[in-house]
Motif scaffolding. Structure first.
Motif: not given
Ligand code: SER
Length: 607
Positions: A405, A416-417, A420, A431-433, A436
């Motif tokens: 990603s 990113v929006d 998602k 995997d948002e974490k 980041k």
């Protein structure tokens, strides 16, 4: 009851009781202390303090307005039953008079009850009200407690809360403020969590919805955090028109009222999908398209900073959904028309043909941006390249790895929006974490390069990191002002979530000291100072008083960034253009970094 009838009844009710109707001001606030107008009272601040007499400008001390508002802090909530980014706040004011000459607490409470119960026909038994229980130097609002009871709200339906819930303002660092008392409407058990203490402001459920906030502006907050009594008392009330409409039409959300439902029906038609199956997506399109229309109508254009960025973000989110739903070209045309049918009688500015043009341009730009990324995304999914199952994502069988990603984001500028949303729709774990973490890793690497030596951020910074960079400059100068000039920079590290700043200082900073520093930075933010860049020689920069702590490491020509007349530093940038974009500065931690060096970690919250 139609929304237009509610509007009419509100106007008539207050007109009959001597109130003058004041037109809504623009979403772009005149005083620049906030990014966008987020409350009806913003245009009245100077009258609450007595600095200006309301009679001179408006000829009346009793006023009402139906104010266009936009709350950026609610963007993430959109899709639920009770939030909108753009909404209209209806309110009445009683400025510079008291109970004898006009009305204060008692009059305001009585009017609110009379309007809701007698004119709107709401069931008083479903009201639960809140009062200020007292905090800081401000005492409990005993008066309101008594007045509610005298007017038929029994003790057990009066709850007390502290400053977080029942003290309103100031909207800037200093300014008028006061205890507030709210009416909450009980939507019934089916919306509730059944906890014994469930009531207004319940953290577990949304059974109780706040429907009117009555603020009793009788204090002024000073820069040092203390309060003084204002020379006059004022009433500032506000309720969300959309929420009231939902209640009056017996709907669980505003999206199902006549303010939105024609849009939902149109969306069902053009998407061939059912609203109930795609509630969140439909609601986001409704909310974000409407917000975009009103922002553009008030002169905002999409960009990467400030208000322009807010517009770009919401507009692209709506466009992204329309794209994934496979809407045909000009899909927004009919929807804009429906919004115009609903609103142009009250807001003529939304008939501007520019609205369609700007949406079209932004859509073209956005679709170009995602074109290649989308192909790559499909490839990743189809071929399983960089596509692995992560143990962290329990819900989904398939996941896109953080590495993939981030690769899409960085190499193809894939938003990113959008990514998602796309993953959610295809039931692929995102995997948002991890994303980041990848982002941070990358930033650390790029900033380790030459730019870092000059206190810059590097070219890959996103908007949040840029804001934190400007906040770092403000912090640095605030430290020098509060702690003395020896508090000079020893190191700085910025992610897109927080800043970390190391500086020379021999001992722990007291709580009061930290508060002063935080307040000074927020003060500068609220002043809406311009950030200016000037190219000059290193020698001239230093002579002019600019800070630069990396002696001998600067090129001959440097950039000097100034923030108002507060801070001046040699820096490679980038920075935002006005401090009003920063939001609210908050120090999270102060600790020792090494001998004689302290470290502050801080963040920026939305307003
Ligand atoms: N200022 C208060 C609010 O925004 C009441 O109008 O809720």
């Amino acid at each position: 009851m139609l929304s237009s009838e509610i509007r009419e009844k509100f106007k008539k009710f207050f007109e009959k009781r001597g109130h003058k109707i004041i037109p809504s001001s623009s979403l772009i606030p005149a005083d620049e202390t906030v990014l966008l107008n987020s409350a009806g009272m913003q245009q009245f601040v100077k009258y609450f303090t007595g600095e200006k007499d309301i009679l001179e400008d408006f000829g009346n001390r009793h006023l009402i307005s139906m104010q266009k508002c936009f709350r950026t802090g609610d963007i993430e909530e959109i899709g639920d039953d009770t939030h909108n980014t753009f909404f209209e706040m209806f309110g009445n004011w009683s400025i510079g008079i008291d109970e004898k000459t006009g009305y204060f607490k008692e009059g305001a409470i009585k009017l609110a009850l009379e309007f809701f119960v007698e004119t709107m026909g709401l069931d008083k038994k479903k009201f639960c009200v809140t009062i200020f229980k007292g905090e800081n130097e401000i005492p409990r609002d005993n008066e309101s407690f008594e007045i509610w009871q005298k007017n038929g709200i029994p003790k057990e339906r009066i709850r007390e809360f502290g400053a977080k819930d029942n003290f309103w303002g100031p909207t800037a660092l200093t300014g008028p403020c006061g205890p507030c008392s709210e009416i909450h409407y009980d939507r019934g058990e089916k919306f509730g969590c059944n906890a014994q203490n469930c009531g207004p402001n319940c953290e577990k459920c949304k059974r109780f919805v706040e429907i009117w906030n009555l603020v009793f502006m009788e204090y002024y907050k000073n820069a040092d955090g203390s309060y003084k009594k204002l020379p006059q008392t004022n009433v500032d009330t506000g309720f969300g028109f959309e929420r009231l409409t939902a209640i009056m039409q017996d709907k669980s959300s505003a999206y199902e009222t006549d303010l939105f439902y024609p849009i939902i029906q149109k969306l069902e038609k053009i998407s061939n999908k059912n609203y109930n199956d795609f509630k969140k997506e439909f609601r986001i399109i409704c909310d974000h398209l409407k917000g975009s229309i009103f922002l553009i109508a008030d002169g905002v254009e999409p960009s990467n900073i400030g208000r322009g960025y807010v517009l770009r973000r919401i507009l692209r989110r709506a466009i992204g959904i329309a794209f994934r739903f496979g809407f045909s070209e000009n899909w927004y045309q009919d929807l804009i028309k429906i919004f115009q049918d609903i609103y142009s009688e009250f807001y003529n500015e939304i008939n501007n043909p520019k609205i369609k043009e700007i949406i079209k341009q932004e859509e073209n730009k956005f679709l170009k941006t995602i074109e290649n990324g989308l192909k790559e995304f499909e490839k990743i999914i189809a071929n399983g390249i960089r596509y692995i199952s992560l143990p962290t994502a329990i819900k989904n069988e398939k996941n896109i790895s953080a590495e993939s990603s981030f690769y899409l984001y960085q190499t193809y500028g894939f938003p990113v929006d959008f990514m998602k949303d796309l993953c959610a729709e295809k039931n692929i774990g995102f995997d948002e974490k991890g994303f980041k973490e990848e982002f941070k890793k990358h930033q650390d690497i790029s900033r380790a390069g030459a730019e870092k030596k000059f206190g810059g951020l590097g070219k890959t910074a996103d908007y949040k990191a840029v804001k934190l960079h400007t906040a770092t400059h403000l912090l640095h100068w605030a430290l020098r002002e509060i702690l003395g000039k020896t508090a000079q920079q020893m190191g700085s590290d910025i992610t897109n979530e927080r800043l970390r700043f190391d500086f020379a200082y021999p001992r722990k900073i007291t709580k009061q000291g930290l508060e002063k520093i935080e307040d000074l930075v927020n003060n500068k933010i609220r002043q809406g100072l311009d950030v200016r860049k000037q190219e000059t020689t290193y020698k001239k920069a230093i002579e002019s008083g600019a800070l630069g702590f990396f002696k001998n490491k600067y090129p001959e020509i440097v950039n000097v960034y100034t923030v108002g007349d507060f801070s001046k530093e040699i820096c490679a940038g980038p920075h935002i253009s006005n401090t009003a974009e920063l939001g609210n500065f908050k120090i999270l931690k102060e600790e020792s970094s090494s001998a004689g060096v302290r470290r502050i970690k801080a963040i920026l919250n939305e307003f």
